[in-house]
Design a protein around this motif. Structure first.
Motif, PDB file in Angstrom:
ATOM      1  N   ARG A 131       3.043  16.461   0.062  1.00 40.19           N
ATOM      2  CA  ARG A 131       1.622  16.740  -0.093  1.00 40.19           C
ATOM      3  C   ARG A 131       0.936  15.641  -0.887  1.00 40.19           C
ATOM      4  O   ARG A 131      -0.114  15.141  -0.521  1.00 40.19           O
ATOM      5  N   GLY A 132       1.618  15.227  -1.979  1.00 39.22           N
ATOM      6  CA  GLY A 132       1.080  14.148  -2.811  1.00 39.22           C
ATOM      7  C   GLY A 132       0.895  12.882  -2.012  1.00 39.22           C
ATOM      8  O   GLY A 132      -0.121  12.189  -2.140  1.00 39.22           O
ATOM      9  N   THR A 133       1.877  12.583  -1.147  1.00 41.07           N
ATOM     10  CA  THR A 133       1.794  11.366  -0.346  1.00 41.07           C
ATOM     11  C   THR A 133       0.560  11.385   0.541  1.00 41.07           C
ATOM     12  O   THR A 133      -0.176  10.400   0.628  1.00 41.07           O
ATOM     13  N   VAL A 134       0.327  12.533   1.202  1.00 36.90           N
ATOM     14  CA  VAL A 134      -0.820  12.611   2.108  1.00 36.90           C
ATOM     15  C   VAL A 134      -2.130  12.495   1.333  1.00 36.90           C
ATOM     16  O   VAL A 134      -3.025  11.725   1.705  1.00 36.90           O
ATOM     17  N   VAL A 135      -2.230  13.243   0.235  1.00 33.21           N
ATOM     18  CA  VAL A 135      -3.463  13.192  -0.560  1.00 33.21           C
ATOM     19  C   VAL A 135      -3.723  11.776  -1.051  1.00 33.21           C
ATOM     20  O   VAL A 135      -4.834  11.238  -0.943  1.00 33.21           O
ATOM     21  N   ILE A 141       1.481   6.962  -6.543  1.00 37.17           N
ATOM     22  CA  ILE A 141       0.387   7.820  -6.988  1.00 37.17           C
ATOM     23  C   ILE A 141       0.637   9.251  -6.567  1.00 37.17           C
ATOM     24  O   ILE A 141       0.390  10.201  -7.315  1.00 37.17           O
ATOM     25  N   GLY A 142       1.165   9.420  -5.350  1.00 37.07           N
ATOM     26  CA  GLY A 142       1.390  10.774  -4.857  1.00 37.07           C
ATOM     27  C   GLY A 142       2.575  11.447  -5.519  1.00 37.07           C
ATOM     28  O   GLY A 142       2.726  12.662  -5.402  1.00 37.07           O
ATOM     29  N   GLY A 143       3.408  10.684  -6.165  1.00 38.95           N
ATOM     30  CA  GLY A 143       4.612  11.270  -6.748  1.00 38.95           C
ATOM     31  C   GLY A 143       5.740  11.110  -5.751  1.00 38.95           C
ATOM     32  O   GLY A 143       5.634  11.543  -4.618  1.00 38.95           O
ATOM     33  N   LEU A 144       6.839  10.466  -6.196  1.00 34.17           N
ATOM     34  CA  LEU A 144       7.923  10.154  -5.273  1.00 34.17           C
ATOM     35  C   LEU A 144       8.528  11.436  -4.706  1.00 34.17           C
ATOM     36  O   LEU A 144       8.838  12.360  -5.440  1.00 34.17           O
ATOM     37  N   GLY A 145       8.667  11.479  -3.395  1.00 37.03           N
ATOM     38  CA  GLY A 145       9.332  12.607  -2.760  1.00 37.03           C
ATOM     39  C   GLY A 145       8.437  13.816  -2.538  1.00 37.03           C
ATOM     40  O   GLY A 145       8.884  14.814  -2.009  1.00 37.03           O
ATOM     41  N   SER A 146       7.158  13.735  -2.914  1.00 35.41           N
ATOM     42  CA  SER A 146       6.277  14.873  -2.684  1.00 35.41           C
ATOM     43  C   SER A 146       5.419  14.596  -1.456  1.00 35.41           C
ATOM     44  O   SER A 146       4.635  13.655  -1.427  1.00 35.41           O
ATOM     45  N   LEU A 164       0.833  -1.205   0.000  1.00 33.31           N
ATOM     46  CA  LEU A 164       0.000   0.000   0.000  1.00 33.31           C
ATOM     47  C   LEU A 164       0.870   1.259   0.000  1.00 33.31           C
ATOM     48  O   LEU A 164       0.553   2.241  -0.665  1.00 33.31           O
ATOM     49  N   SER A 165       1.973   1.235   0.757  1.00 32.91           N
ATOM     50  CA  SER A 165       2.847   2.405   0.785  1.00 32.91           C
ATOM     51  C   SER A 165       3.448   2.663  -0.581  1.00 32.91           C
ATOM     52  O   SER A 165       3.535   3.805  -1.028  1.00 32.91           O
ATOM     53  N   PHE A 166       3.859   1.587  -1.254  1.00 34.45           N
ATOM     54  CA  PHE A 166       4.364   1.743  -2.613  1.00 34.45           C
ATOM     55  C   PHE A 166       3.320   2.440  -3.472  1.00 34.45           C
ATOM     56  O   PHE A 166       3.602   3.387  -4.200  1.00 34.45           O
ATOM     57  N   ILE A 167       2.079   1.928  -3.358  1.00 30.15           N
ATOM     58  CA  ILE A 167       0.995   2.470  -4.161  1.00 30.15           C
ATOM     59  C   ILE A 167       0.831   3.961  -3.870  1.00 30.15           C
ATOM     60  O   ILE A 167       0.762   4.784  -4.783  1.00 30.15           O
ATOM     61  N   VAL A 168       0.802   4.303  -2.573  1.00 32.01           N
ATOM     62  CA  VAL A 168       0.600   5.700  -2.186  1.00 32.01           C
ATOM     63  C   VAL A 168       1.737   6.570  -2.697  1.00 32.01           C
ATOM     64  O   VAL A 168       1.518   7.639  -3.278  1.00 32.01           O
ATOM     65  N   PHE A 221       0.413  13.690  -8.760  1.00 30.77           N
ATOM     66  CA  PHE A 221       0.584  15.024  -8.206  1.00 30.77           C
ATOM     67  C   PHE A 221       2.006  15.545  -8.344  1.00 30.77           C
ATOM     68  O   PHE A 221       2.266  16.717  -8.202  1.00 30.77           O
ATOM     69  N   GLY A 222       2.945  14.637  -8.580  1.00 31.32           N
ATOM     70  CA  GLY A 222       4.340  15.040  -8.634  1.00 31.32           C
ATOM     71  C   GLY A 222       4.646  15.795  -9.909  1.00 31.32           C
ATOM     72  O   GLY A 222       3.914  15.727 -10.896  1.00 31.32           O
TER      73      GLY A 222
END
Lengths: 293, 320
Positions: free
Chosen positions: A243-247, A236-241, A229-233, A288-289
């Motif tokens: 805000r993207g990770t949280v969204v 999708i959120g964009g590596l290293g971002s 799931l973390s990989f997925i998040v 988002f990245g």
């Protein structure tokens, strides 16, 4: 129960998942962002956090809140120390070569998992929540502890964001992420930053696990799902971002909670995994990245 | 790297095949069966080596190709009642089609993203097997019935459950794949693959279409792995979802790293060595995954070239 309350319950459960997921994924994202290392053993640091939280609360005894608070502080510190040792002994010697580090962290995954099985055993063990207050909604009662997990996670995420954007440590980390060679030329101890970031990433996973363990039990295989799931998040959120990770964590957690309540959990996982693989294929910078490199 | 002489390489390969043939009559029963299994799995490792060793693409999802062959052949026998040769070909075809599909998608990415994408596709494949448990048997798996595992040529029929037939069939598959892969890596095409591994941009600039070359490598690799899976289902008579799990994507990587990536015999040596290490240690401890983990870390730290890779570097430059 009618559809509305059912959906609300699913959404609340999903938010709890999101909260824990956001912390875990943030750890993975920091390690990848700063060090360019894909840490396959991240889920095992999560599992270690949960198992240690169980061990600490059992050792302390007394009022559940006391043991829980001790676990919340001590478990991440131990996990961080283990991660630091692993980083010094293995990853640094590999020069952070992306492919070699993946193989090495797979090795760590197996070692940690087997040691947990040998020492801790195959049983799933519960941890008593620090308080058992139930909030009564008109349709159903809901665990106050679960809501406090959401709040704690939100606070920790804000704290991490402040550290990253407002402090010197954060500046050093971002400089290393941006260009490690130039950072080194400016006197930033890149090696120590890497060690610290790897430990911090593992600690975030351990905190998330210590928070979730009163809800779901501690088990030596519990690291598998959070890893995926973390990989997925993170993707999708964009590596290293951040805000993207949280969204993405909120998005994934909510949809996972809602889809699994109305459909088969396996189907939910299939759809989510396939979607993510497609995102990675067609939009490698994440939803988002911004394009990097 | 010194130029390998074809005569030496071919006689080495034929020597190894002859040795394995002779061993069939010398080994005690237990090791006889174990070696048959190792040869089939070494084919899996050779398929993996094709992509990882020669093209430098590290996939974390090759279990899906092995499982495609395994289920393609196994289910063809169980659910459709096909004969063994047809089922074997069916399994291989499943793997080839899947590899083409995955290659078209996954090769759009490189490096770390390629590893994660292949891992995710493999995970989807694994979950699909669980989801369609009514046909696939889910995590319980299924047994390929013994009466169906018979090869018949006119009047004579060979039972694949017979140890000698099983050993010789495994050896036959192993020999074919060994000779085919060594011919491929020696060919013009094989050299293009190595060029892509060493420097993709330069290869592209020299006028080679790197994408279609890599795609062909993925398909060859997936097909070989599927052949191994199909043989496994038909020879050992069991299909189960654990063969599609992440662990079975990691094992061929371990075998190839141990034996030596980009060596033709490395996959066999690695599989053999790992199997015996697990066999010996499982006498003392049940924690064989611990050994796998430690082996992986020690390998990448101290022997990134593996057993045969190190031998080739130090002493025998001609080793294929």
């Amino acid at each position: 129960m009618h559809f509305g309350p059912h959906l609300l319950l699913a959404a609340l459960e999903g938010l709890v998942t999101s909260a824990v997921l956001a912390l875990t994924a943030l750890g993975l994202s920091l390690v990848f962002g700063v060090m360019r290392v894909v840490n396959v053993a991240h889920g095992e640091f999560f599992m270690l956090g949960a198992v240690l939280a169980w061990a600490i609360t059992t050792a302390i005894g007394g009022h559940p809140a006391l043991g829980f608070l001790a676990a919340l502080v001590i478990a991440p510190l131990i996990v961080g120390a283990i991660a630091l040792v692993a980083e010094r002994l293995v990853l640094r010697r590999l020069n952070y070569n992306p492919e070699a580090t993946i193989v090495a962290t797979i090795g760590m995954l197996y070692i940690i998992q087997q040691l947990a099985l040998t020492i801790y055993g195959p049983e799933a063990r519960p941890v008593e929540p620090p308080f058992s207050y139930r909030i009564l909604l008109p349709w159903f009662g809901y665990s106050g502890y679960k809501l406090s997990v959401i709040a704690t996670s939100a606070l920790l995420l804000i704290a991490t964001w402040l550290v990253l954007t407002r402090t010197k440590i954060g500046l050093i980390m971002r400089a290393t992420q941006y260009d490690s060679e130039t950072a080194q030329a400016f006197g930033i101890p890149v090696g120590r930053v890497y060690g610290g970031v790897f430990a911090l990433g593992a600690m975030l996973a351990a905190i998330a696990a210590a928070l979730i363990v009163p809800i779901s039990q501690a088990h030596y295989l519990m690291g598998q799902d959070p890893l995926l799931l973390s990989f997925i998040v993170v993707i999708i959120g964009g590596l290293g971002s951040l805000r993207g990770t949280v969204v993405a964590a909120v998005l994934i957690g909510l949809s996972d909670g809602i889809i699994s309540m109305f459909f088969s959990p396996t189907l939910a996982k299939i759809i989510a995994t396939l979607l993510v693989a497609m995102v990675l294929v067609f939009r490698p910078q994440g939803l988002f990245g911004t394009a990097s490199r | 790297m010194s130029e390998a002489s074809p005569a030496k390489a071919y006689s080495l390969h034929l020597g190894v095949i002859a040795l394995l043939f002779v061993l069939s009559f010398l080994l005690p029963e237990y090791y006889h069966g174990l070696l048959a299994r190792i040869m089939v799995l070494a084919v899996f490792a050779m398929g993996y080596n094709m992509l990882f060793g020669y093209v430098g693409l590290l996939s974390l999802g090759h279990a899906m190709f092995f499982a495609a062959g395994l289920y393609g052949a196994g289910l063809a026998v169980i659910q459709l009642g096909w004969g063994v040769p047809l089922a074997f070909l069916g399994g291989i075809a499943c793997g080839a089609v899947l590899a083409l599909l995955i290659g078209l998608l996954a090769l759009r990415t490189t490096g770390v993203a390629f590893m994660i994408v292949t891992m995710m596709f493999a995970q989807v494949f694994y979950l699909l097997i669980l989801y369609f448990a009514t046909w696939t048997g889910g995590d319980q798996g299924m047994v390929v019935p013994q009466p169906a595992r018979v090869l018949s040529f006119g009047a004579t029929s060979l039972e694949l459950t017979n140890p000698t037939v099983r050993y010789m069939t495994a050896l036959g598959l192993f020999s074919i794949v060994l000779l085919v892969t060594s011919a491929i890596v020696r060919s013009r095409y094989g050299r293009v693959l190595v060029a892509i591994r060493e420097n993709e941009e330069r290869t592209k600039m020299l006028g080679y279409d790197t994408f279609s070359n890599k795609l062909a490598a993925v398909v060859i690799s997936g097909t070989i792995c599927a052949a191994s899976g199909a043989a496994y289902a038909l020879l050992f008579g069991y299909i189960g979802s654990s063969f599609a799990s992440v662990q079975y994507s990691i094992l061929p990587l371990l075998w190839v790293l141990l034996g030596g990536a980009a060596t033709t015999l490395g996959p066999l040596i690695g599989t053999l060595f790992m199997y015996y290490v697990i066999d010996i240690t499982s006498g003392y401890t049940s924690a064989y995954l611990l050994i796998v983990g430690i082996a992986l870390i020690l390998l990448v730290l101290f022997f990134p070239k593996g057993i045969l890779g190190s031998i080739r570097q130090r002493w025998l430059g001609w080793l294929p």
